[in-house]
Design an enzyme around this catalytic site. Structure first.
Site, PDB file in Angstrom:
ATOM      1  N   LYS A  52       0.843  -1.204   0.000  1.00 55.75           N
ATOM      2  CA  LYS A  52       0.000   0.000   0.000  1.00 55.75           C
ATOM      3  C   LYS A  52       0.877   1.253   0.000  1.00 55.75           C
ATOM      4  O   LYS A  52       0.610   2.218  -0.711  1.00 55.75           O
ATOM      5  CB  LYS A  52      -0.952  -0.017   1.210  1.00 55.75           C
ATOM      6  CG  LYS A  52      -2.070  -1.032   1.034  1.00 55.75           C
ATOM      7  CD  LYS A  52      -2.875  -1.291   2.283  1.00 55.75           C
ATOM      8  CE  LYS A  52      -3.866  -2.438   2.029  1.00 55.75           C
ATOM      9  NZ  LYS A  52      -4.636  -2.820   3.209  1.00 55.75           N
ATOM     10  N   GLN A  96      -4.790  -1.442   9.346  1.00 55.51           N
ATOM     11  CA  GLN A  96      -4.665  -2.759   8.727  1.00 55.51           C
ATOM     12  C   GLN A  96      -5.306  -3.825   9.619  1.00 55.51           C
ATOM     13  O   GLN A  96      -4.995  -3.929  10.798  1.00 55.51           O
ATOM     14  CB  GLN A  96      -3.177  -3.078   8.491  1.00 55.51           C
ATOM     15  CG  GLN A  96      -2.937  -4.389   7.767  1.00 55.51           C
ATOM     16  CD  GLN A  96      -3.515  -4.423   6.350  1.00 55.51           C
ATOM     17  OE1 GLN A  96      -3.363  -3.475   5.581  1.00 55.51           O
ATOM     18  NE2 GLN A  96      -4.204  -5.500   6.001  1.00 55.51           N
ATOM     19  N   ASP A 119     -11.061   2.772   3.714  1.00 56.56           N
ATOM     20  CA  ASP A 119     -11.344   1.344   3.516  1.00 56.56           C
ATOM     21  C   ASP A 119     -12.840   1.095   3.293  1.00 56.56           C
ATOM     22  O   ASP A 119     -13.231   0.024   2.845  1.00 56.56           O
ATOM     23  CB  ASP A 119     -10.894   0.536   4.751  1.00 56.56           C
ATOM     24  CG  ASP A 119      -9.598  -0.220   4.501  1.00 56.56           C
ATOM     25  OD1 ASP A 119      -9.257  -0.435   3.324  1.00 56.56           O
ATOM     26  OD2 ASP A 119      -8.938  -0.585   5.489  1.00 56.56           O
TER      27      ASP A 119
END
Ligand code: NAP
Length: 281
Positions: A52, A96, A119
């Site tokens: 990422k 995460q 997200d």
């Protein structure tokens, strides 16, 4: 012969488009910044986070890295999120997952300001998607819509069957395919006679989390098959939820693993980070 949907190329195109947009924003004095939070040292999570950050660098997004030890207390993580929510120079926050077992993931996700929820996991983002309001969309399903659109696959009026009803793939996928005017069926582990349902699909999207589970008996001739799964086979090679060799000859189009859905997830994360600028305006 099935068309192989090239997620690598499509994700690259998206990142190149974003790179131009980010450069233009920079010229206007706006920098896009993503805060990436990793708790612990789960090897898969470390790889995802590294990829990422690499994608951010390519697109021109500034990434801030917060790597916390496994034993971090939940309150400390929540405090960090509160600080990042308050920072005007941070447009997107990514925590995460999975988090260590002593943390409540739902509580942590809810702590992220929905305006920075790149997200798309916050209940407000999910609610907005379900009633057609603007907001962040979960990256993997959003990437699948891009794969279909950019491969000129018609969705309007098509029968779409989704295998799997997880919060991060199956459910948002169903909402997005509804938005794309498909007629949508969601299946799961309690579905009776799954092959008879999946064989109805013009577009079959598989997110079941079981290695090479979907064989040709599950697929109608000429269907489009999208494989979200990600596993290692007995030779340690990447494979999906679909038995590619068996299914591909029956399809009009299919995503490979690797090189199908996988690269799209990060590209759409980058897309969400750039969109955060407009959402925060
Ligand atoms: P998940 O949370 O484990 O959900 C799996 C879903 O499949 C559940 O809804 C489950 O039903 C259903 N299911 C399980 N066995 C079934 C069966 N025999 N028949 C019908 N349905 C069945 O998985 P996920 O997070 O959605 O992920 C799915 C796969 O995609 C995994 O391989 C994951 O690694 C991969 N993935 C890839 C990406 C990417 O970027 N490429 C992103 C996310 C996930 P119940 O609800 O009834 O239990």
């Amino acid at each position: 012969m099935a068309t192989i949907i090239d997620g690598k190329k499509i994700s690259q195109d998206i990142k190149d488009e974003l790179k131009e947009k980010v450069a233009a924003l920079k010229e206007q004095g706006t920098e896009v910044t993503l805060a990436v939070v990793l708790v612990g040292e789960d090897p898969a999570s470390c790889v995802y986070v590294r990829n990422k950050k690499k994608a951010c660098e390519y697109v021109g997004i500034r990434s801030l890295s917060f790597e916390l030890p496994e034993e971090t207390k939940e309150e400390e993580l929540l405090q960090l999120i509160a600080d990042l929510n308050a920072r005007e120079d941070v447009n997107g926050i990514l925590v995460q997952l999975p988090l260590p077992k002593h943390m409540d993931e739902d509580k942590v996700i809810k702590a992220i300001d929905p305006k920075k929820d790149v997200d798309g996991f916050h209940p407000q983002s999910v609610g907005a998607l379900s009633i057609g309001l603007p907001g962040f969309v979960s990256c993997t399903p959003a990437g699948i819509v891009q794969l279909l659109k950019r491969s000129d696959i018609e969705t309007r009026g098509k029968k779409c069957v989704i295998v799997g009803r997880s919060n991060i793939v199956g459910k948002p996928m169903a909402l997005l395919m509804l938005r794309e005017d498909a007629t949508v069926t969601i299946t799961h582990s309690k579905t009776v006679d799954l092959p008879s349902v999946t064989r109805e699909a013009d577009i079959l999207i598989v997110a079941i989390g079981k290695k090479q589970f979907i064989t040709s008996e599950y697929v109608k001739d000429g269907a489009v098959v999208i494989d979200v799964g990600m596993h290692r086979d007995e030779n340690n090679k990447l494979c999906g939820d679909v038995d590619y060799e068996d299914v591909a000859p029956k399809c009009s189009a299919i995503t490979p693993v690797p090189g199908g859905v996988g690269p799209m997830t990060i590209a759409m994360l980058m897309y969400n980070c750039v969109s955060a600028i407009d959402i925060n305006r």
